[in-house]
Design a protein around this motif. Structure first.
Motif, short mmCIF file in Angstrom:
data_model
loop_
_atom_site.label_atom_id
_atom_site.label_comp_id
_atom_site.label_asym_id
_atom_site.label_seq_id
_atom_site.Cartn_x
_atom_site.Cartn_y
_atom_site.Cartn_z
N ALA A 1 4.00 5.28 -5.63
CA ALA A 1 3.92 5.19 -7.09
C ALA A 1 2.69 5.94 -7.64
O ALA A 1 2.44 5.91 -8.84
CB ALA A 1 3.86 3.73 -7.53
N GLY B 1 5.31 -6.95 -0.47
CA GLY B 1 5.77 -5.57 -0.34
C GLY B 1 6.11 -4.91 -1.65
O GLY B 1 6.09 -3.69 -1.78
N SER B 2 6.45 -5.72 -2.67
CA SER B 2 6.82 -5.11 -3.94
C SER B 2 5.65 -5.07 -4.91
O SER B 2 5.79 -4.65 -6.04
CB SER B 2 7.99 -5.89 -4.55
N GLU B 3 4.49 -5.57 -4.45
CA GLU B 3 3.35 -5.65 -5.37
C GLU B 3 2.39 -4.46 -5.23
O GLU B 3 1.19 -4.63 -5.04
CB GLU B 3 2.60 -6.98 -5.15
N GLY B 4 2.97 -3.26 -5.32
CA GLY B 4 2.14 -2.06 -5.29
C GLY B 4 1.06 -2.08 -6.35
O GLY B 4 -0.13 -1.85 -6.07
N PRO B 5 1.42 -2.40 -7.61
CA PRO B 5 0.39 -2.45 -8.66
C PRO B 5 -0.68 -3.49 -8.38
O PRO B 5 -1.85 -3.28 -8.65
CB PRO B 5 1.19 -2.81 -9.91
N LYS B 6 -0.27 -4.64 -7.81
CA LYS B 6 -1.28 -5.66 -7.50
C LYS B 6 -2.22 -5.13 -6.42
O LYS B 6 -3.43 -5.35 -6.47
CB LYS B 6 -0.62 -6.96 -7.02
N PHE B 7 -1.64 -4.41 -5.45
CA PHE B 7 -2.47 -3.85 -4.39
C PHE B 7 -3.56 -2.97 -4.99
O PHE B 7 -4.74 -3.14 -4.73
CB PHE B 7 -1.59 -3.04 -3.41
N LEU C 1 -0.46 5.33 -7.49
CA LEU C 1 -1.46 4.51 -8.16
C LEU C 1 -2.79 4.76 -7.49
O LEU C 1 -2.94 4.53 -6.29
CB LEU C 1 -1.09 3.03 -8.04
N ALA D 1 0.84 -1.19 0.00
CA ALA D 1 0.00 0.00 0.00
C ALA D 1 0.88 1.25 0.00
O ALA D 1 0.58 2.23 -0.68
CB ALA D 1 -0.92 -0.01 1.22
N ASP D 2 1.97 1.20 0.75
CA ASP D 2 2.93 2.30 0.74
C ASP D 2 3.46 2.51 -0.68
O ASP D 2 3.57 3.63 -1.17
CB ASP D 2 4.14 1.99 1.63
N LEU D 3 3.79 1.39 -1.31
CA LEU D 3 4.36 1.47 -2.67
C LEU D 3 3.32 2.01 -3.64
O LEU D 3 3.64 2.85 -4.49
CB LEU D 3 4.85 0.08 -3.10
#
Lengths: 148, 848, 355
Positions: free
Chosen positions: A29, A111-117, A31, A23-25
């Motif tokens: 980013a 943690g790296s799945e900002g787009p998936k979030f 998004l 969510a932070d990412l």
């Protein structure tokens, strides 16, 4: 309430290490996802007592999301497996009684799945919009449509 | 306090910098990349979704901020090196990035005003690149923008640690590098990067969804090196693909299966069970084949190659400048150390041998005690003691809104004070002043993520006398303003935090008084090495063993694999033993019972009662079988290396894991045995005493009788275990080293012993619960002693007290995950910071 | 000799041979039967080992005896099949220390609702006579009519006492301890076929699971619980609810300021008081559903005659199916204490793992 006006409230319990980080990412980013998601940061998906999920629905949430690390990647090693068991229990109880069990969602977002979030939040909000408001919050009340 | 220079960008170098800094030494860290966060380590080059790299980097940044002991230079290049231990002069060139990541607060002003380019990075503020930094310096409120000038510097340091990384590799033409639909594994993995493993994203360049995929890693083929980790990655990915879509045709091509010991083989079995085709090949032919490729005659729609590792050309140059020798292209180290041929210069990580992340972390930890012989005593910063008001009967809630985070929001919440500031993190003194003046005793920050500046804000409120129990953080920036939310959501989040803050209760973070002795169980070489590191530094080291292993046996093989004569080895061993036994206390006999936990073990052995804070298990193993060294390939068997040995063992033939070393340097110079010419096998057998110790400590042994350590048995993948990503406490004060853990080479015994010793050192202090305010407690009035929480606790922090039948907590081991509170049906196990009272209040507000 | 007399003789013999020092079994009161603990042979005649009523769950009684410390004397407990399953389940939850305890269980004819019994007494012999004819008595409780395991099971308890489908009752061992016990007392182990008795119960159960299910979500649950007094008796009588203090009775959590009530009433167009009534039942299902042994005491305890076993039993059955777990019949770990890496994927994501 007409359908296009329906603005759902979705409470998200996100684990500190993966889904909150995602969510932070998503935030860093830029998004965008619907404001209907109301995030609550918890240490681990296993921190979330199933009663919290039920309580969120009872308080008026139209849906709840429990977000944790992918299986095998839990910061606390096995927290997400335990969380999955709890969610299975909650969903089974709801379904068994004829409630809409899709209003509890379990998602693994690292943690790296900002787009998936962002994607999951968008898709789930759309889904809940289609489903309409939850009547769970009217349990033990005089309101809602079902009571004459 | 010593001064250490670390050169290179590897998991080992990141971890070493972290460890030296928190041991109380100064670190000059020369990062070879452009930015701290975008120079990938070797494994990350190959597998962008790998999580180990992210953790080691975030940990480095956290420790750098916490201790102030790390100075980082980017884009560095080593120019020259003079002097000796305690007096090195290191010349290097470096270039500032346009934005100092330590200062940047992510406010976005440079994007708005100077056309800065932004790239999000997980777990950090992200990377800003400024096209015209000169004109933008004044725009930045945090003064993070700097002119990217190149600079030559000279630093005086006591010790130099070299850990240069591999270069990223392209796919060799032999393996189809020039063909369409042959894809670099990194690119393949990034198909799902950030988006999740999902059928929708599996697409070739031409947009078609492949129906068949192959994976390949050239380790073992000409010039290519590799550790087990590449194979773990390939098998994991293949299994993931098959789980994602069972109809997918998945193939793996490898020279040999480098899955070693313990649970790695589980992956092989799982792959087979899922119907993945594993081809063990001696030659490979990749050709174009219609709309795809053909690999050894098998048609594939997509072929993903993990290109493997090769020794980079510039290592020679680095060695030359540092004045050290290379051996087989790697840095030559002296037996039993990381020290190169030149005093005071050490080599760790992939500069020494091909290795996986777990071993890299061993390197980055074991280096500390070795280098410390040249360093002045460490100095740890004294934390000022803070006094907190514990009970606040009248909550006075102060809400601090950071305008940077609340951009565009109309904040309308009800609290005792709502204070808005431009950049909260840049004005900590004003926050302290406001809190003190207004008598605020509960603080809500409406700012950014705790993983960014939120943690620092919490410390600021601590300084003003507000305990962490009474601080709530609302991520207005990442959770609201940056994701297109409206004021309604921002206000709901704030109201929820205010409601919770009003209900917050004081959580005393317990500190456990620990016993500052170490007990080592066993007489393996690892026991002596660990003791050697520790005897000078801790009051008392016990070694509990009836006898010590003979030097040859202690090396784990019958044949001496070091470049030492047997006499030299014996002499070295006897000197080490004499030196250790002069200071350590040898308890001659077996362990009879162990009670207690981290910080306070009570061991009885040979009629003696021993108390220690930490236990190191180094029980060693026995080498059996006719062979002189451990063979990796069975005669007449199609399976290779460790696999063959393990499968042979399952059939009742005595064989074993491969020597860990044989998959590294021996790739370049395979011994005869590896060619499969029927040499007799030798085998490392774990000792029976392991069973007893495992029972006493509640640990697990693998099928063969070796200890599981750091590789969580449930995790089933022998790579850097999650424990490595936290600090020492989760190990529960028990470390395993040497042949008790698995068959290994003598160098690896040294690495594991060093890791155990250094980790034990970090635990030789009174331990504040790592869970902090999230520490678990039991309400004895409610606890029914059912023990569900004990099963749920992953670190063994919970137990049911036999006396009163109530679950108790060992705070030194509690990591605050809250699994106990979740499973407890009575609400007796609680994390006070997430008590139902507080959470229910939040839920009420958040749904409005 | 009838069954109760045979059992009493069995107990006396066991006292004589020094195999036991205490017995726990039902004993008659004016209007019902309670469990009694005796330590002397001469008190055996005060017992009715097979009683027509189950006022409490016997395993719950053993829990009280052994929760703090193991049983200091050799205790023989006479338990119905559902109680011995409870016993086994509670051992897993560390609530019963099984050391020094021998459990005897028998082919159960079912028990009469305790309140009905008070006004319309029946004897165990009547129920046993029906059972021997192969009929489930219409008098027994709903949970007994649909009992999944009405007879002793191997591995659950120690000694079985077979009544159905045999001319003379037979003893048989369920565990090694039981085997030793029977050998020491000098009883030849016998056999009987209980499959028919089990089968008719299972048929009832299948039908019941289909027909009595609560459906309709909010409306269904509200209607079902509409007369609930919120007395929490169902929880008090539930042997699986072993908590000292129920989470849903925690005043620090479920006491609210007046404004909270008013806000709720605003938001929900009026609320029913006391609040959290349904939450209590749903919450209890989440906590104990996976381990519900089906003793049906929740339903017997309800002062408003709400057929609560249809709630806890049927949802519990669904939950147990999810985890492939049968409480109290084998040594499997209860789902709330365990997990597996590769399971329950159907609960992940929106459409069960498939996206």
């Amino acid at each position: 309430m007409s359908e296009e006006k329906f603005d759902p409230v979705i409470v998200g319990f996100f684990c500190n290490w993966c889904t909150s980080a995602a969510a932070d990412l998503a935030g860093t980013a830029r998004l965008h996802y619907p404001a209907s998601i109301k995030p609550i940061r918890v240490m681990c998906s296993s921190t979330v007592d199933p009663v919290y999920l039920i309580r969120a629905l009872q308080e008026g949430a139209d849906a709840t999301i429990l977000g944790g690390c992918h299986p095998g990647d839990c910061h606390y090693i096995t927290g997400n497996y335990k969380a999955r068991r709890r969610v299975a229990i909650v969903k089974t109880v709801l379904k068994s009684l004829g409630f809409d069990d899709t209003r509890v969602l379990l998602e693994w977002i690292s943690g790296s799945e900002g787009p998936k979030f962002a994607r999951v939040m968008n898709e789930y909000t759309d889904y809940i919009k289609q489903r309409g408001p939850s009547d769970f919050k009217y349990l033990d009340s005089l309101g809602g449509e079902e009571v004459e | 306090m010593g001064k250490v220079l670390i050169y290179g960008t590897t998991v080992a170098s990141y971890r070493a910098a972290t460890n030296f800094a928190r041991s109380g030494h100064k670190v000059i860290f020369l990062n070879r990349g452009a930015f701290l966060v975008n120079k990938p380590t070797q494994m990350q080059q190959q597998h962008p979704r790998d999580i180990v790299n992210g953790y080691v980097k975030n940990m480095l940044v956290a420790v750098a901020n916490m201790t102030g002991n790390i100075e980082i230079y980017h884009n560095s290049e080593l120019l020259g090196l003079d002097g000796g231990p305690g007096n090195f002069k290191v010349k290097f060139r470096h270039k500032y990035p346009t934005v100092n990541v330590f200062k940047c607060i992510g406010c976005d002003l440079c994007v708005e005003k100077c056309n800065a380019e932004f790239k999000p990075i997980p777990g950090s503020i992200g990377i800003y690149t400024i096209p015209d930094p000169e004109g933008c310096v004044d725009v930045c409120p945090a003064k993070a923008i700097q002119i990217p000038k190149e600079e030559e510097r000279e630093e005086k340091v006591d010790v130099v640690i070299l850990s240069p990384e591999y270069d990223s590799q392209e796919i060799d033409e032999k393996y189809g590098g020039n063909l369409k639909n042959v894809i670099h594994f990194a690119k393949f993995a990034s198909l799902f990067s950030g988006k999740g493993v999902d059928k929708r994203f599996l697409k070739r360049e031409d947009g078609k969804a492949p129906k068949s995929i192959g994976f390949f890693n050239p380790a073992g083929f000409e010039g290519y090196l590799g550790s087990y980790e590449e194979h773990v990655i390939i098998f994991r990915e293949a299994v993931l693909m098959k789980e994602m879509d069972p109809n997918l045709d998945v193939h793996i091509f490898l020279k040999e299966v480098r899955l070693y010991g313990h649970n790695q083989l589980f992956l092989f079995d799982k792959a087979k069970e899922k119907g993945i085709n594993v081809h063990l090949i001696d030659d490979i032919e990749v050709k174009e084949d219609g709309d795809g490729v053909s690999v050894n005659g098998i048609h594939l729609d997509l072929f993903a190659v993990l290109p493997g590792q090769k020794i980079p050309d510039d290592w020679k140059d680095i060695a030359h400048k540092a004045g050290i020798e290379l051996e087989n292209g790697f840095a030559k180290t002296r037996p039993f150390t990381f020290e190169t041929t030149k005093d005071g210069i050490f080599a760790i990580g992939e500069f020494v041998k091909p290795l996986g992340s777990a071993e890299s972390i061993y390197h980055g930890t074991a280096i500390v005690p070795q280098a410390e012989k040249y360093l002045k005593p460490p100095e740890l910063p004294q934390m000022p003691e803070m006094k907190f008001k514990q009970e606040d009967f009248n909550p006075k809630v102060g809400v601090f809104i950071c305008e940077c985070a609340a951009k565009g929001f109309d904040i309308d919440v009800d609290a005792d004070y709502v204070i808005k500031k431009d950049y909260l993190c840049l004005h900590p003194e004003e926050i302290v002043k406001e809190i003190k003046e207004k008598g605020i005793n509960r603080v809500v920050f409406g700012a950014c993520s705790p993983s960014l500046r939120g943690a620092m804000l919490e410390m600021t409120a601590n300084k003003a006398g507000v305990h962490s129990s009474y601080i709530e953080n609302v991520q207005l920036r990442e959770y609201a303003s940056r994701v297109g939310a409206d004021s309604k959501k921002a206000n709901a989040m704030l109201r929820a935090a205010i409601a919770k803050a009003r209900k917050d209760v004081f959580v005393e973070v317990p500190t456990v008084n620990t016993i500052k002795n170490v007990a080592i169980i066993g007489g393996d070489l690892a026991a002596l090495i660990a003791a050697d590191y520790l005897v000078e530094k801790v009051p008392l080291v016990y070694i509990i063993t009836p006898e010590f292993d003979e030097p040859i046996l202690a090396t784990g093989v019958k044949e001496n694999t070091l470049n030492m004569s047997d006499e030299e080895l014996k002499e070295w061993y006897n000197t080490l033993k004499d030196r250790v036994l002069k200071r350590a206390k040898w308890i001659k006999g077996e362990v009879e019972s162990i009670e207690g936990s981290l910080g306070n073990f009570r061991i009885s052995a040979a009629g003696t009662e021993i108390r220690s804070g930490v236990i190191i298990i180094a029980t060693g193993g026995d080498v059996v079988g006719d062979g002189t060294h451990i063979v990796s390939r069975m005669n007449g068997e199609n399976l290779h290396s460790a696999l063959s040995a393990l499968y042979a063992k399952r059939k009742g033939i005595e064989a074993t894991y491969d020597l860990m070393k044989s998959y590294s340097l021996l790739d370049l110079y395979p011994p005869n045995a590896k060619k499969g010419e029927g040499e007799p096998l030798a085998y490392v057998k774990p000792r029976d005493i392991n069973k007893k110790i495992a029972t006493l400590l509640g640990m697990e042994l693998d099928k063969e009788g070796f200890f599981f350590f750091a590789e969580e048995p449930l995790h089933r993948v022998e790579r850097a275990g999650i424990q490595f990503m936290l600090f020492e406490e989760p190990f529960g004060g028990v470390f395993v080293a040497g042949l008790a853990h698995r068959p290994m080479s003598i160098e690896e015994e040294m690495e594991e012993a060093g890791f155990a010793a250094q980790s034990a050192m970090y635990l030789m202090r009174d331990i504040t619960s790592p869970a902090g305010k999230y520490v678990s407690v039991t309400n004895p009035r409610k606890c029914a002693g059912c023990g569900i929480c004990v099963d749920a606790c992953v670190t063994g922090a919970r137990y049911v007290d036999e006396e009163d039948h109530i679950a108790k907590v060992r705070p030194a081991q509690c990591v605050g995950c809250g699994a106990c509170a979740n499973v407890c049906p009575s609400g007796a196990a609680i994390i006070k910071a997430y008590s139902p009272t507080g959470v229910f209040e939040m839920l009420k507000e958040v749904v409005k | 000799m009838n069954e109760n007399e045979i059992l009493k003789k069995f107990i006396k013999d066991a006292f004589d041979k020094g195999l036991i020092e205490a017995v726990m079994a039902p004993s008659a009161t004016k209007d019902s039967y309670t469990y009694a603990l005796i330590t002397k042979k001469e008190d055996v005649d005060k017992l009715t080992p097979i009683a027509p009523v189950m006022q409490w769950n016997g395993a719950d009684m053993i829990r009280r005896i052994t929760r703090l410390k193991k049983s200091e004397r050799k205790l023989l407990a006479i338990l119905r099949p559902c109680e011995s399953r409870t016993y086994k389940e509670l051992v897993k939850f560390n609530q019963i220390n099984p050391e020094n305890i021998i459990v005897l269980s028998y082919d159960c004819p079912g028990t009469v609702h305790a309140r009905n019994f008070k006004y319309e007494p029946t004897s165990a012999e009547d129920l046993l006579a029906e059972m021997k004819k192969g009929n489930i008595s219409k008098k027994v409780r709903e949970s007994c009519q649909v009992c999944e395991y009405p007879t002793p099971i191997k591995g659950v308890g120690d000694i079985g006492f077979g009544i159905v489908n045999t001319d003379e009752p037979v003893f048989f061992s369920l565990s090694d301890n039981g085997k030793e016990f029977l050998a020491s007392i000098g009883i030849q182990e016998g056999e009987r076929d209980d499959s028919q008795w089990v089968k008719i119960h299972r048929e009832n159960r299948e039908k019941w699971l289909k027909e009595e299910r609560i459906t309709g979500g909010r409306k269904g649950l509200e209607d079902f619980l509409s007369s609930c007094l919120n007395c929490h008796n169902c929880k008090d009588m539930c042997p699986i609810c072993f908590c000292k203090e129920c989470f849903f009775e925690d005043h620090s959590v479920f006491d609210y300021e007046s404004n909270k009530y008013y806000n709720w009433a605003d938001d929900k167009d009026g609320i029913r008081l006391p609040t959290d009534k349904s939450l209590f039942h749903i919450g209890r299902l989440i906590h104990m559903g996976t381990s519900c042994v089906g003793c049906g005491l929740c339903q017997q305890a309800c002062p408003m005659d709400i057929p609560l076993y249809r709630l806890f039993g049927i949802v519990g059955n669904d939950l147990q199916k999810v985890f492939d777990y049968k409480p109290g019949i084998n040594d499997d770990i209860p789902p709330v204490m365990d997990f597996r890496e590769d399971e329950l994927h159907e609960f992940e994501g929106l459409f069960g793992g498939e996206e």
